[in-house]
Design a protein around this motif. Sequence first.
Motif, PDB file in Angstrom:
ATOM      1  N   VAL A  75       1.666  -7.416   9.366  1.00 12.28           N
ATOM      2  CA  VAL A  75       0.703  -6.364   9.055  1.00 12.28           C
ATOM      3  C   VAL A  75       0.638  -5.362  10.192  1.00 12.28           C
ATOM      4  CG1 VAL A  75      -1.721  -5.822   8.585  1.00 12.28           C
ATOM      5  CG2 VAL A  75      -0.667  -7.847   7.554  1.00 12.28           C
ATOM      6  N   ILE A  76       0.779  -4.094   9.853  1.00 13.39           N
ATOM      7  CA  ILE A  76       0.655  -3.003  10.817  1.00 13.39           C
ATOM      8  C   ILE A  76      -0.512  -2.133  10.381  1.00 13.39           C
ATOM      9  CG2 ILE A  76       1.741  -0.944  11.795  1.00 13.39           C
ATOM     10  CD1 ILE A  76       4.456  -2.257  11.338  1.00 13.39           C
ATOM     11  N   LYS A  77      -1.557  -2.096  11.164  1.00 11.29           N
ATOM     12  CA  LYS A  77      -2.698  -1.226  10.871  1.00 11.29           C
ATOM     13  C   LYS A  77      -2.447   0.144  11.504  1.00 11.29           C
ATOM     14  CE  LYS A  77      -6.152  -4.898  10.476  1.00 11.29           C
ATOM     15  NZ  LYS A  77      -7.442  -5.438  10.979  1.00 11.29           N
ATOM     16  N   PHE A  78      -2.453   1.167  10.667  1.00 14.71           N
ATOM     17  CA  PHE A  78      -2.179   2.535  11.093  1.00 14.71           C
ATOM     18  C   PHE A  78      -3.469   3.323  10.911  1.00 14.71           C
ATOM     19  CE2 PHE A  78       1.423   5.926  10.880  1.00 14.71           C
ATOM     20  CZ  PHE A  78       0.651   6.823  11.627  1.00 14.71           C
TER      21      PHE A  78
ATOM     22  N   ARG B 114       1.110   7.642   4.733  1.00 15.54           N
ATOM     23  CA  ARG B 114       1.195   6.932   3.456  1.00 15.54           C
ATOM     24  C   ARG B 114       2.644   6.762   3.014  1.00 15.54           C
ATOM     25  NH1 ARG B 114      -1.049   3.202   1.608  1.00 15.54           N
ATOM     26  NH2 ARG B 114      -3.028   4.165   2.213  1.00 15.54           N
ATOM     27  N   ARG B 115       3.475   7.782   3.180  1.00 13.80           N
ATOM     28  CA  ARG B 115       4.882   7.681   2.799  1.00 13.80           C
ATOM     29  C   ARG B 115       5.594   6.627   3.649  1.00 13.80           C
ATOM     30  NH1 ARG B 115       8.490  10.637  -0.123  1.00 13.80           N
ATOM     31  NH2 ARG B 115      10.679  10.632   0.541  1.00 13.80           N
ATOM     32  N   PHE B 116       5.293   6.599   4.934  1.00  9.01           N
ATOM     33  CA  PHE B 116       5.873   5.593   5.823  1.00  9.01           C
ATOM     34  C   PHE B 116       5.520   4.193   5.330  1.00  9.01           C
ATOM     35  CE2 PHE B 116       5.294   2.957   9.746  1.00  9.01           C
ATOM     36  CZ  PHE B 116       6.631   2.878  10.110  1.00  9.01           C
ATOM     37  N   ALA B 117       4.260   3.989   4.962  1.00 10.59           N
ATOM     38  CA  ALA B 117       3.819   2.680   4.483  1.00 10.59           C
ATOM     39  C   ALA B 117       4.567   2.273   3.219  1.00 10.59           C
ATOM     40  CB  ALA B 117       2.313   2.707   4.223  1.00 10.59           C
ATOM     41  N   GLU B 118       4.718   3.208   2.292  1.00 10.55           N
ATOM     42  CA  GLU B 118       5.386   2.898   1.020  1.00 10.55           C
ATOM     43  C   GLU B 118       6.863   2.568   1.221  1.00 10.55           C
ATOM     44  OE1 GLU B 118       4.529   6.419  -1.149  1.00 10.55           O
ATOM     45  OE2 GLU B 118       2.481   5.804  -1.700  1.00 10.55           O
ATOM     46  N   LEU B 119       7.545   3.353   2.047  1.00 11.50           N
ATOM     47  CA  LEU B 119       8.967   3.120   2.276  1.00 11.50           C
ATOM     48  C   LEU B 119       9.215   1.813   3.021  1.00 11.50           C
ATOM     49  CD1 LEU B 119      10.220   6.718   3.185  1.00 11.50           C
ATOM     50  CD2 LEU B 119      10.616   5.442   1.059  1.00 11.50           C
ATOM     51  N   VAL B 120       8.356   1.504   3.980  1.00 14.24           N
ATOM     52  CA  VAL B 120       8.499   0.254   4.733  1.00 14.24           C
ATOM     53  C   VAL B 120       8.308  -0.947   3.809  1.00 14.24           C
ATOM     54  CG1 VAL B 120       7.380  -1.201   6.474  1.00 14.24           C
ATOM     55  CG2 VAL B 120       7.933   1.184   7.000  1.00 14.24           C
TER      56      VAL B 120
ATOM     57  N   VAL C 216       6.796  -6.419   5.497  1.00 15.03           N
ATOM     58  CA  VAL C 216       5.953  -5.622   6.393  1.00 15.03           C
ATOM     59  C   VAL C 216       4.978  -4.804   5.556  1.00 15.03           C
ATOM     60  CG1 VAL C 216       5.889  -3.869   8.202  1.00 15.03           C
ATOM     61  CG2 VAL C 216       7.800  -5.484   8.096  1.00 15.03           C
ATOM     62  N   GLU C 217       3.714  -4.945   5.849  1.00 18.02           N
ATOM     63  CA  GLU C 217       2.667  -4.203   5.153  1.00 18.02           C
ATOM     64  C   GLU C 217       1.995  -3.253   6.138  1.00 18.02           C
ATOM     65  OE1 GLU C 217      -1.606  -4.888   2.858  1.00 18.02           O
ATOM     66  OE2 GLU C 217      -0.325  -6.603   3.347  1.00 18.02           O
TER      67      GLU C 217
ATOM     68  N   GLU D  26      12.115   1.927  12.666  1.00 18.34           N
ATOM     69  CA  GLU D  26      12.520   3.109  13.427  1.00 18.34           C
ATOM     70  C   GLU D  26      13.306   4.090  12.561  1.00 18.34           C
ATOM     71  OE1 GLU D  26      14.558   1.323  16.684  1.00 18.34           O
ATOM     72  OE2 GLU D  26      12.714   0.923  17.827  1.00 18.34           O
ATOM     73  N   GLU D  27      14.211   3.563  11.741  1.00 16.38           N
ATOM     74  CA  GLU D  27      14.994   4.433  10.865  1.00 16.38           C
ATOM     75  C   GLU D  27      14.093   5.107   9.822  1.00 16.38           C
ATOM     76  OE1 GLU D  27      18.003   1.953   9.221  1.00 16.38           O
ATOM     77  OE2 GLU D  27      19.260   1.968  11.044  1.00 16.38           O
ATOM     78  N   THR D  28      13.147   4.355   9.301  1.00 17.30           N
ATOM     79  CA  THR D  28      12.229   4.915   8.307  1.00 17.30           C
ATOM     80  C   THR D  28      11.338   5.975   8.925  1.00 17.30           C
ATOM     81  OG1 THR D  28      12.216   2.812   7.108  1.00 17.30           O
ATOM     82  CG2 THR D  28      10.436   4.358   6.624  1.00 17.30           C
ATOM     83  N   LEU D  29      10.865   5.723  10.129  1.00 17.21           N
ATOM     84  CA  LEU D  29      10.001   6.694  10.799  1.00 17.21           C
ATOM     85  C   LEU D  29      10.760   7.984  11.092  1.00 17.21           C
ATOM     86  CD1 LEU D  29       7.179   7.167  11.914  1.00 17.21           C
ATOM     87  CD2 LEU D  29       7.963   6.256  14.112  1.00 17.21           C
ATOM     88  N   ALA D  30      12.016   7.873  11.496  1.00 12.70           N
ATOM     89  CA  ALA D  30      12.825   9.070  11.749  1.00 12.70           C
ATOM     90  C   ALA D  30      12.994   9.887  10.469  1.00 12.70           C
ATOM     91  CB  ALA D  30      14.194   8.670  12.311  1.00 12.70           C
TER      92      ALA D  30
END
Length: 341
Positions: A44-47, A62-68, A76-77, A273-277
Motif C-alpha cells: 500500500v502506497i498512500k499518496f 489518480r492515473r498513476f494509481a490506476e496504471l500501477v 501495489v495499491e 519508476e517507469e509508470t511515474l515517468a
Amino acid sequence: MQTITTSKLLYALLLTVMTLALLLSGCQNRALDLEQVGEDERIVIKFSHVVSELTPKGLAARRFAELVHERTDGLVEVQVYPNSQLYMDGEEVDALINNNVQMIAPATAKMTEFFPELLLFDLPFLFEDFEQVHRFIDSEGGQKLLDKFQTDSMLSLAMWDNGFKVMTANRPLYTPDDFAGLRFRIMPSRVLEAQFAQLGAQTRDMPFSDVYAALERGTVNAAENPPSNLYSKRFYMVQEHLTVSNHGYLGYLVLTNQTFWQGLPEDIREILEETLAEVTQWERKIAAEQNKRDLERIINSGEIEVHYLSEAEKAAWREALMPVHQMFLPDIGTELLQGTP
C-alpha cells in the motif's frame, strides 16, 4: 419401514448440505482469485496532496494509481488522498518523513527549507512558457538538480507542472504601484516574500485549504495562483480583479519516503519508476491544456474582471522584480541560474 425412510431422508439431507458447502467453498475460491492478491500481500502506497482531484496534480496522481494497479496485477495499491484529506500543507512533509504516507507532491516553494536550490523556480519572470521549463528540467543540469533533492528520509522521483501564475486582488493590478498595501496569501518561500515586498505589498503564508475562507473574510485580499487552482477552488468567486501576468511558474516535486522506496522489491520499484515517468509526460500535456481551459471558464463566468498585461506593462513588472533574482544568487548559485533560459 419408517426407520429406513428416515435414514434415507437424513442421508439425502446430509448430502445436500455437503454439496452446498462445496459449492460455497468454490464460490469463495473464485472470489479470492478475482482479488488476485491477499490483503496481507498487498503493498500500500498512500499518496497525499492538498489540491482538488480535478487539477493536473490530482488527475496525474489518480492515473498513476490506476496504471500501477493494472501493471502489478493489484499487488501495489496506491491510495490517493486529495484536498488535504489526510494532511495539510504544513503537515505532509512530516508525515512522509515518518512514513505515515509514502508519496506527496508539494509545490517546490514549500520545499525550499530543505532544498534551497528550489528557490530558483519561485523567481519571477524566469521562464516564459512550459517549453522553457521542460527544456531546463530535462537537461543534464536539470536532472542533476533533481537528483540532489534527497535526504535520509526523502527522495525526489519526478517534477510535475501546475502552470503559470496569475494575480487576483480586490482592485486592478496594472502597474507595480498598484500592489502597495495589499495583503497577499503566499506559500512559505523567501523568494515570494521578497517578490511582493519589492512591489510594496504585505504577505501571509497559509495552508492552501484555508485560502478561500481567508479571501472571503478579507484576512488576505490578494493571491497568486495558476488558473487550474483558481478555478477548482473557486477563488475567482471571492476576488474582483484578475491580471493574466504569467509571472511565475508553479511546479510540484514528487517525493517518496527514502527507506520505504529502497525497501521495495526491485522489480516493483522498476514498474513504479517507469509508470511515474510515463505519467509525468502525460501530466505535462494536461497541465497546459487544463490551465488554458480553466482560464477561459473563469473569463466566461463573468464573476471577475480580467485584464491581460500588455507588453509594456509586463516589461514594467519585470523591471521592478529583477532585483529579486540578485537577492537569491547566494542560495541558488550563479551556475544554476545561468543554466536556465
